[in-house]
Write a protein that holds these residues in place. Structure first.
Motif, PDB file in Angstrom:
ATOM      1  N   UNK A  90       0.869  -1.186   0.000  1.00 51.67           N
ATOM      2  CA  UNK A  90       0.000   0.000   0.000  1.00 51.67           C
ATOM      3  C   UNK A  90       0.902   1.231   0.000  1.00 51.67           C
ATOM      4  N   UNK A  91       0.606   2.165  -0.896  1.00 53.40           N
ATOM      5  CA  UNK A  91       1.383   3.406  -0.965  1.00 53.40           C
ATOM      6  C   UNK A  91       0.441   4.592  -0.861  1.00 53.40           C
ATOM      7  N   UNK A  92       0.895   5.627  -0.153  1.00 51.56           N
ATOM      8  CA  UNK A  92       0.156   6.886  -0.044  1.00 51.56           C
ATOM      9  C   UNK A  92       0.994   7.965  -0.718  1.00 51.56           C
ATOM     10  N   UNK A  93       0.486   8.485  -1.825  1.00 51.58           N
ATOM     11  CA  UNK A  93       1.236   9.453  -2.626  1.00 51.58           C
ATOM     12  C   UNK A  93       0.530  10.807  -2.560  1.00 51.58           C
ATOM     13  N   UNK A  94       1.204  11.871  -2.065  1.00 49.81           N
ATOM     14  CA  UNK A  94       0.533  13.171  -1.962  1.00 49.81           C
ATOM     15  C   UNK A  94       0.192  13.746  -3.329  1.00 49.81           C
ATOM     16  N   UNK A 128      -3.139  10.020  -3.101  1.00 53.18           N
ATOM     17  CA  UNK A 128      -3.543   8.870  -3.901  1.00 53.18           C
ATOM     18  C   UNK A 128      -3.159   7.603  -3.151  1.00 53.18           C
ATOM     19  N   UNK A 129      -4.145   6.747  -2.912  1.00 47.79           N
ATOM     20  CA  UNK A 129      -3.895   5.461  -2.267  1.00 47.79           C
ATOM     21  C   UNK A 129      -3.724   4.420  -3.372  1.00 47.79           C
ATOM     22  N   UNK A 130      -2.563   3.773  -3.425  1.00 45.20           N
ATOM     23  CA  UNK A 130      -2.289   2.746  -4.424  1.00 45.20           C
ATOM     24  C   UNK A 130      -2.203   1.396  -3.706  1.00 45.20           C
ATOM     25  N   UNK A 131      -3.144   0.504  -4.023  1.00 45.30           N
ATOM     26  CA  UNK A 131      -3.155  -0.821  -3.423  1.00 45.30           C
ATOM     27  C   UNK A 131      -2.719  -1.843  -4.466  1.00 45.30           C
ATOM     28  N   UNK A 132      -1.682  -2.594  -4.162  1.00 46.06           N
ATOM     29  CA  UNK A 132      -1.172  -3.622  -5.066  1.00 46.06           C
ATOM     30  C   UNK A 132      -1.453  -4.981  -4.431  1.00 46.06           C
ATOM     31  N   UNK A 139       2.552  10.760   5.896  1.00 45.25           N
ATOM     32  CA  UNK A 139       2.154   9.847   4.817  1.00 45.25           C
ATOM     33  C   UNK A 139       3.144   8.688   4.707  1.00 45.25           C
ATOM     34  N   UNK A 140       4.440   9.006   4.773  1.00 48.81           N
ATOM     35  CA  UNK A 140       5.450   7.962   4.664  1.00 48.81           C
ATOM     36  C   UNK A 140       5.404   7.020   5.858  1.00 48.81           C
ATOM     37  N   UNK A 141       5.206   7.588   7.057  1.00 44.72           N
ATOM     38  CA  UNK A 141       5.124   6.755   8.256  1.00 44.72           C
ATOM     39  C   UNK A 141       3.937   5.802   8.181  1.00 44.72           C
ATOM     40  N   UNK A 142       2.796   6.341   7.733  1.00 44.32           N
ATOM     41  CA  UNK A 142       1.602   5.514   7.625  1.00 44.32           C
ATOM     42  C   UNK A 142       1.770   4.427   6.567  1.00 44.32           C
ATOM     43  N   UNK A 143       2.430   4.783   5.444  1.00 43.91           N
ATOM     44  CA  UNK A 143       2.676   3.794   4.395  1.00 43.91           C
ATOM     45  C   UNK A 143       3.503   2.634   4.923  1.00 43.91           C
ATOM     46  N   UNK A 144       4.607   2.951   5.620  1.00 42.27           N
ATOM     47  CA  UNK A 144       5.480   1.909   6.154  1.00 42.27           C
ATOM     48  C   UNK A 144       4.763   1.058   7.191  1.00 42.27           C
ATOM     49  N   UNK A 201       1.455   0.566   7.659  1.00 43.37           N
ATOM     50  CA  UNK A 201       0.372  -0.247   7.118  1.00 43.37           C
ATOM     51  C   UNK A 201       0.909  -1.413   6.292  1.00 43.37           C
ATOM     52  N   UNK A 202       1.884  -1.140   5.425  1.00 42.08           N
ATOM     53  CA  UNK A 202       2.424  -2.210   4.577  1.00 42.08           C
ATOM     54  C   UNK A 202       3.059  -3.312   5.422  1.00 42.08           C
ATOM     55  N   UNK A 203       3.787  -2.928   6.459  1.00 38.53           N
ATOM     56  CA  UNK A 203       4.470  -3.914   7.300  1.00 38.53           C
ATOM     57  C   UNK A 203       3.490  -4.839   8.009  1.00 38.53           C
TER      58      UNK A 203
END
Length: 347
Positions: free
Chosen positions: A142-146, A153-157, A179-184, A186-188
């Motif tokens: 999951x990526x969160x791109x400003x 933009x939420x990108x779910x792979x 955003x970066x903290x949340x991305x890391x 959530x993905x983990x």
């Protein structure tokens, strides 16, 4: 009227009936006694052939659009032909190669589904349809791109290659670092889970206070969970391509039928329900004209087959729709082969 079993027709009647149907499917035009007599296949006079044609008409298998015209098959006649006479023609090596090459193309699953629908349309000369698999993809990343100060933009792979993009409204005070903290974070914690599992686990962790996120990060993840958990019913259920192929030369003489068909295709939910009725079939199902309520007015035929994942579970249905004079012998095996190929592509 219930049509008789094919075994109840005489050999002569069966041969004439087959030639009429095959001639109609090839040309779209009624087939007359003179054409049948001149075919070299039937050793009968035009008068004798007309007598047999009249008998077949009385049985409800053929119809004469005009008094002086030849005959064409009724929907009952087409059903009898498809079930009792038609000889399937396997896809040619060239067609198989085109289908298999398309399935080898890399990219998201949605791209493969769209390409499959277009491929069916091109090969059949009708409109292609593919139901989107009703599945719960497991998350790979999951990526969160400003995008700007208030949106990301939420990108779910998914682990199956499925990619989904959604726009997320950002809570007040969220920074790029958040955003970066949340991305890391959530993905983990969510890799390998479905969206439903991810939403449940993250909500429980945040509610219990076990989350290592700060206040901004928690608000960001909670907002994201609300977006990620949207009802699956809001997603597209059907991909239709090639509607323009329904507007061939013969359609110009029956524009109302084509208009009715295109209107029906706009109601994708009902079309999907029709396709869904083929889920339990072992191979392609054929719906001819009034046999299905949705397309009864347009007098169209649908050929549909389920496709399965690597576990053998049906995940969707694909097919084609066109006029009742589809080349069933060629299109039915093609739909079956495409369904098997798409299943292998999905894995």
């Amino acid at each position: 009227m219930v049509s008789p079993p094919i075994t109840e027709l005489t050999t002569r009647a069966r041969d004439i009936f087959r030639l009429v149907v095959e001639g109609y499917l090839e040309s779209g035009q009624p087939v007359g006694s003179k054409a049948l007599a001149g075919s070299g296949v039937i050793d009968l006079s035009p008068a004798s052939i007309r007598s047999v044609l009249s008998d077949l008409e009385q049985l409800g298998l053929l119809a004469a659009p005009h008094t002086s015209a030849g005959r064409l098959p009724t929907e009952q006649g087409l059903r009898l032909f498809v079930d009792g006479i038609m000889q399937m023609a396997e896809p040619s090596p060239e067609e198989r190669a085109v289908i298999e090459q398309q399935m080898r193309e890399p990219g998201p699953i949605e791209q493969a589904l769209e390409a499959t629908s277009a491929l069916l349309s091109n090969l059949s000369g009708a409109a292609g349809m593919v139901m989107v698999p009703q599945r719960e993809s497991r998350i790979a990343q999951i990526s969160l791109v400003p995008l700007d100060e208030r949106r990301a933009l939420v990108v779910l792979v998914g682990t199956d290659g499925h990619v989904e993009n959604r726009v997320l409204e950002l809570p007040q005070g969220v920074s790029t670092g958040d955003l970066q903290q949340a991305t890391n974070y959530v993905t983990a914690r969510l890799a390998g889970r479905t969206l439903a599992e991810a939403s449940r686990d993250m909500s429980a962790e945040i509610a219990s206070g076990r989350s290592a996120l700060d206040e901004a990060g928690r608000r960001l993840v909670e907002a994201g969970l609300a977006v990620w958990s949207e009802d699956a019913a809001a997603r597209p259920v059907l991909i239709v391509r090639g509607q323009a192929k329904l507007l061939d030369e013969s359609a110009l003489t029956d524009i109302e039928r084509v208009r009715s068909l295109i209107d029906d295709l706009e109601n994708k939910q009902q079309v999907a329900q029709l396709l869904d009725s083929a889920r339990e079939a072992e191979s392609a199902r054929i719906f001819i004209g009034a046999e299905n309520r949705l397309f009864s007015l347009s007098g169209s035929s649908v050929i549909a087959a389920p496709y399965r994942n690597s576990e053998g579970r049906v995940v969707g249905v694909l097919g084609v729709i066109g006029p009742t004079r589809l080349n069933y012998a060629r299109v039915v095996p093609m739909v079956d082969f495409t369904a098997r190929s798409l299943g292998r592509r999905l894995g």
